[in-house]
Motif scaffolding. Structure first.
Motif, PDB file in Angstrom:
ATOM      1  N   PHE A 478       0.868  -0.825  -0.040  1.00  0.00           N
ATOM      2  CA  PHE A 478      -0.259  -0.405   0.269  1.00  0.00           C
ATOM      3  C   PHE A 478       0.615   1.116  -0.196  1.00  0.00           C
ATOM      4  CE2 PHE A 478      -2.698  -3.078   2.403  1.00  0.00           C
ATOM      5  CZ  PHE A 478      -4.111  -3.439   1.055  1.00  0.00           C
ATOM      6  N   GLY A 479       2.473   1.323   0.003  1.00  0.00           N
ATOM      7  CA  GLY A 479       2.823   2.185   0.571  1.00  0.00           C
ATOM      8  C   GLY A 479       4.477   2.378   0.808  1.00  0.00           C
ATOM      9  N   PHE A 480       3.982   1.284   2.230  1.00  0.00           N
ATOM     10  CA  PHE A 480       4.966   1.034   2.805  1.00  0.00           C
ATOM     11  C   PHE A 480       5.113  -0.643   3.135  1.00  0.00           C
ATOM     12  CE2 PHE A 480       0.622   0.488   4.400  1.00  0.00           C
ATOM     13  CZ  PHE A 480       0.933  -1.252   6.080  1.00  0.00           C
ATOM     14  N   GLY A 481       5.921  -0.824   2.297  1.00  0.00           N
ATOM     15  CA  GLY A 481       6.218  -1.861   1.914  1.00  0.00           C
ATOM     16  C   GLY A 481       4.686  -3.529   1.886  1.00  0.00           C
ATOM     17  N   ALA A 482       5.781  -4.450   1.441  1.00  0.00           N
ATOM     18  CA  ALA A 482       4.750  -5.045   1.242  1.00  0.00           C
ATOM     19  C   ALA A 482       4.165  -5.896   2.950  1.00  0.00           C
ATOM     20  CB  ALA A 482       5.334  -7.195   0.266  1.00  0.00           C
ATOM     21  N   VAL A 483       2.908  -6.070   2.838  1.00  0.00           N
ATOM     22  CA  VAL A 483       2.010  -7.092   3.888  1.00  0.00           C
ATOM     23  C   VAL A 483       0.574  -7.348   3.350  1.00  0.00           C
ATOM     24  CG1 VAL A 483       2.792  -4.014   5.278  1.00  0.00           C
ATOM     25  CG2 VAL A 483       0.554  -5.069   3.890  1.00  0.00           C
ATOM     26  N   SER A 484       0.659  -8.432   4.780  1.00  0.00           N
ATOM     27  CA  SER A 484      -0.734  -9.450   4.609  1.00  0.00           C
ATOM     28  C   SER A 484      -1.912  -8.718   4.464  1.00  0.00           C
ATOM     29  CB  SER A 484      -0.228  -9.986   5.505  1.00  0.00           C
ATOM     30  OG  SER A 484       0.584 -10.998   5.852  1.00  0.00           O
ATOM     31  N   LYS A 485      -2.522  -8.844   3.391  1.00  0.00           N
ATOM     32  CA  LYS A 485      -3.898  -7.873   3.341  1.00  0.00           C
ATOM     33  C   LYS A 485      -5.044  -8.422   4.533  1.00  0.00           C
ATOM     34  CE  LYS A 485      -8.016  -6.631   0.661  1.00  0.00           C
ATOM     35  NZ  LYS A 485      -7.965  -6.717  -1.014  1.00  0.00           N
ATOM     36  N   GLY A 486      -4.866  -9.439   4.352  1.00  0.00           N
ATOM     37  CA  GLY A 486      -5.950  -9.952   5.893  1.00  0.00           C
ATOM     38  C   GLY A 486      -7.351  -8.904   5.975  1.00  0.00           C
ATOM     39  N   THR A 487      -7.658  -9.236   4.907  1.00  0.00           N
ATOM     40  CA  THR A 487      -9.333  -8.148   5.543  1.00  0.00           C
ATOM     41  C   THR A 487     -10.500  -9.161   5.026  1.00  0.00           C
ATOM     42  OG1 THR A 487      -9.652  -8.071   2.790  1.00  0.00           O
ATOM     43  CG2 THR A 487      -8.004  -6.492   3.886  1.00  0.00           C
ATOM     44  N   GLU A 488     -10.073 -10.671   4.683  1.00  0.00           N
ATOM     45  CA  GLU A 488     -11.184 -11.895   5.004  1.00  0.00           C
ATOM     46  C   GLU A 488     -11.612 -12.246   5.802  1.00  0.00           C
ATOM     47  OE1 GLU A 488     -11.301 -13.689   1.051  1.00  0.00           O
ATOM     48  OE2 GLU A 488     -11.867 -12.294  -0.249  1.00  0.00           O
ATOM     49  N   PRO A 493      -7.277  -9.010  15.545  1.00  0.00           N
ATOM     50  CA  PRO A 493      -6.831  -8.103  16.045  1.00  0.00           C
ATOM     51  C   PRO A 493      -5.656  -6.685  16.523  1.00  0.00           C
ATOM     52  CG  PRO A 493      -5.066  -9.482  16.063  1.00  0.00           C
ATOM     53  CD  PRO A 493      -5.955 -10.000  15.014  1.00  0.00           C
ATOM     54  N   PHE A 494      -5.294  -6.682  14.798  1.00  0.00           N
ATOM     55  CA  PHE A 494      -4.176  -5.045  14.488  1.00  0.00           C
ATOM     56  C   PHE A 494      -5.134  -4.977  13.091  1.00  0.00           C
ATOM     57  CE2 PHE A 494      -1.424  -7.638  17.513  1.00  0.00           C
ATOM     58  CZ  PHE A 494      -0.934  -7.131  18.228  1.00  0.00           C
ATOM     59  N   GLY A 495      -6.617  -4.648  12.827  1.00  0.00           N
ATOM     60  CA  GLY A 495      -7.076  -4.660  11.996  1.00  0.00           C
ATOM     61  C   GLY A 495      -5.900  -4.975  10.932  1.00  0.00           C
ATOM     62  N   ALA A 496      -6.320  -4.515   9.510  1.00  0.00           N
ATOM     63  CA  ALA A 496      -6.547  -5.111   8.521  1.00  0.00           C
ATOM     64  C   ALA A 496      -6.887  -3.849   6.928  1.00  0.00           C
ATOM     65  CB  ALA A 496      -7.303  -6.725   7.364  1.00  0.00           C
ATOM     66  N   GLY A 497      -5.394  -4.128   5.764  1.00  0.00           N
ATOM     67  CA  GLY A 497      -5.460  -3.948   4.419  1.00  0.00           C
ATOM     68  C   GLY A 497      -4.583  -2.436   5.171  1.00  0.00           C
ATOM     69  N   ARG A 498      -4.482  -1.829   4.481  1.00  0.00           N
ATOM     70  CA  ARG A 498      -4.069  -0.543   4.549  1.00  0.00           C
ATOM     71  C   ARG A 498      -4.063   0.434   5.653  1.00  0.00           C
ATOM     72  NH1 ARG A 498      -3.818   2.840   0.265  1.00  0.00           N
ATOM     73  NH2 ARG A 498      -5.218   1.731  -1.088  1.00  0.00           N
ATOM     74  N   HIS A 499      -4.401   0.164   6.161  1.00  0.00           N
ATOM     75  CA  HIS A 499      -4.563   1.007   8.580  1.00  0.00           C
ATOM     76  C   HIS A 499      -3.737  -0.364   8.538  1.00  0.00           C
ATOM     77  CE1 HIS A 499      -5.868   4.851   6.791  1.00  0.00           C
ATOM     78  NE2 HIS A 499      -6.971   4.357   5.534  1.00  0.00           N
ATOM     79  N   ARG A 500      -3.510  -1.621   8.540  1.00  0.00           N
ATOM     80  CA  ARG A 500      -3.187  -2.871   9.551  1.00  0.00           C
ATOM     81  C   ARG A 500      -2.212  -1.616   9.902  1.00  0.00           C
ATOM     82  NH1 ARG A 500      -2.234  -9.190   7.926  1.00  0.00           N
ATOM     83  NH2 ARG A 500      -1.798  -9.347   9.945  1.00  0.00           N
TER      84      ARG A 500
END
Length: 556
Positions: A478-488, A493-500
């Motif tokens: 999303f602009g800060f490095g590859a991360v797990s999306k995890g939205t599904e 516990p730590f949110g998901a998507g671009r605001h994880r």
């Protein structure tokens, strides 16, 4: 029978004059009494109109169903505020996974379940805005030009800057620092007076929320915040932090600027803390011996935006405040819930201790401290933290403001006879991983704290975690490095998507080190049973009474 107005007998002028004179004895004698009557009757009239509107007027079928409420504007705010999980679960039974409720004049459209989490947390920035939802709360506390006070693409760059400071190399050096702080605290703080005595059979007691709040801020300042911040953890700094913290409440989110003392203290503390951090930055520029620091200030001082612009000092200061505030609340509360559950389950407490005995025993029978890499091998500890986060995620609801009309996919809610539901521009949407993490259709004994569920490789817990971690290798940048999306995933516990949450790994490190240190030093019990959740705060904290009793272990 027809109504005939002419058949009503009107009194004569003399009789009427007498009637008026008698009636005046009982009528309000001043404007204040008239105002009082209006004050009483107008709200009643408004409630009646509001109820009739919901029951009689035809509903716009393109909108999700709306939760019935008595009082206009206030809406369902009392029910949601007192117990949001129960309110959302009850509304889900009546209206399905998608519904709208009124909260203090705002229209909040809720999307529940795994599909609801994905719908909102995986939504595009063009449709949904976290910045517009949260900036009234965060900007006065964190400061200008950071986090939700900037466009999303700038926030993503700032998260990338923070990620530089959250390196594995730094984490390895933090474990010893955190353990030192916890040990020092237990050796000297009055909360652990009995721990400091010679009699190992003496039992003492402490408030886990107080203790974990203090331990968390001490360990965070020692590691991420830097030695200058840690050395200034005196009464003055504590007062500023307390004043700033007093402006981080649901009231301040709904009403960002009121002429109240807490708002004035918030603003004054934010200004002084900003100046404090800027003075540290300037001092480091004048002192080259600080170039080898491993804290976040050192990392941020070397960052530049893609445009080539250096990260300004005031933005560094405000990011540091944001990290201090956000991390302090979430980690201390999660730590308190974890310790409470451990104290309530002697079998789990013993399993945690024996795990360290098996791995870290010295020849003399004492236990050595684990390293960063060894912490990751503690499977009982990992299960305890994950299960606590499942039952007690720090934030129960995640909101976005709708920027453009947003259609609800048929997979989430069955279309109405007039087509799919549409969430209008200007409304708010709300996801609640706290609800999906207790979904009885997904989790066995969903309301029970049972870390063992994470030991089943094919169970619902591991399945949810694999979705959250995207172990199939699908990552998103999303602009800060590859991360797990995890939205599904139903477990977020730590949110998901671009605001994880960017500090997820540090939180595990901090909590893991803190818990292993306490378990290694003391036995804990919970005499009064598990406390309930307090939903009247920004972070879901345990209510009182919540006293833990403890005694020192033999070797310490």
């Amino acid at each position: 029978m027809a109504f005939n107005a002419s058949s009503i007998p009107f009194p004569s002028s003399d009789a009427w004059s007498g009637f008026v004179a008698e009636a005046q004895k009982f009528l309000p004698q001043s404007n204040s009494r008239l105002a009082l009557l209006a004050f009483v009757n107008i709200p009643v009239f408004a409630i009646v109109i509001n109820v009739l509107r919901q029951l009689i007027l035809p509903r716009d079928r393109s909108l999700p169903p709306e939760v019935f409420h008595w009082i206009p504007i206030i809406g369902s705010a009392p029910s949601y505020g007192n117990d949001p999980i129960a309110f959302l679960a009850d509304a889900q039974k009546k209206y399905g996974n998608v519904f709208t409720f009124v909260m203090l004049g705002r229209k909040m459209t809720v999307a529940l379940g795994s599909a609801g989490n994905n719908f909102i947390l995986g939504g595009k920035v063009a449709n949904l805005s976290a910045e517009e939802a949260y900036t009234p709360l965060t900007t006065p506390v964190f400061g200008k030009d950071v986090v939700y006070d900037v466009p999303n693409e700038v926030l993503m760059e700032q998260k990338k800057f923070i990620k530089v400071g959250l390196s594995t190399e730094n984490f390895r050096s933090y474990v010893g620092m955190i353990e030192d702080e916890v040990s020092e605290y237990m050796a000297h703080d009055p909360s652990f007076r009995t721990f400091q005595m010679n009699d190992i059979n003496e039992w003492g007691e402490f408030d886990p929320l107080k203790v974990l709040a203090e331990m968390t801020i001490l360990t965070a300042t020692r590691t991420l915040q830097g030695k200058e911040v840690r050395s200034n953890m005196d009464k003055t700094f504590s007062k500023l932090f307390s004043d700033l913290d007093g402006g981080f409440t649901p009231l301040h989110m709904i009403f960002p600027n009121l002429p109240l003392e807490s708002y004035r203290k918030r603003d004054a503390a934010q200004k002084k803390l900003s100046e404090f951090y800027i003075s540290i930055i300037n001092g480091r520029r004048d002192n080259t011996s600080t170039n080898d620091e491993t804290d976040m200030i050192a990392a941020l001082m070397n960052q530049h935006y893609r445009s080539g612009r250096a990260l300004p000092d005031h933005e560094i200061a405000h990011i540091m405040i944001a990290l201090l505030m956000a991390g302090q609340h979430t980690s201390s509360t999660t730590g308190a819930w974890t310790i409470l559950h451990i104290a309530s389950r002697p079998d789990i407490a013993d399993a945690l201790y024996q795990e360290q005995v098996e791995k870290f025993s010295n020849p003399d029978g004492t236990l050595r401290s684990p390293t960063y890499d060894e912490l990751k091998t503690l499977t009982v500890l990992d299960a305890v933290i994950r299960e606590t986060l499942r039952l007690h995620p720090p934030i129960h609801s995640i909101m976005r403001k709708v920027r453009a009309d947003f259609p609800v996919p048929p997979t989430l809610a069955a279309p109405s006879k007039d087509g799919v539901y549409v969430v209008p521009k200007g409304h708010f949407v709300l996801a609640s991983p706290a609800v999906s993490q207790r979904d009885p259709t997904l989790w066995h004994e969903c309301d029970a704290w049972e870390p063992a569920r994470w030991n089943d490789a094919d169970g619902e817990a591991q399945k949810a975690f694999k979705q959250y971690a995207d172990e199939n290798g699908e990552k998103v940048d999303f602009g800060f490095g590859a991360v797990s999306k995890g939205t599904e995933s139903p477990y977020q516990p730590f949110g998901a998507g671009r605001h994880r949450c960017i500090g997820e790994q540090f939180a595990y490190l901090q909590l893991g080190t803190l818990i292993t240190t306490m378990v290694r030093k003391i036995e804990m019990r919970l005499p009064a049973g598990m406390p309930g959740p307090n939903y009247h705060t920004m972070i879901t904290m345990p209510k009182t009474p919540r006293t833990i009793t403890y005694r020192r272990r033999n070797f310490d």
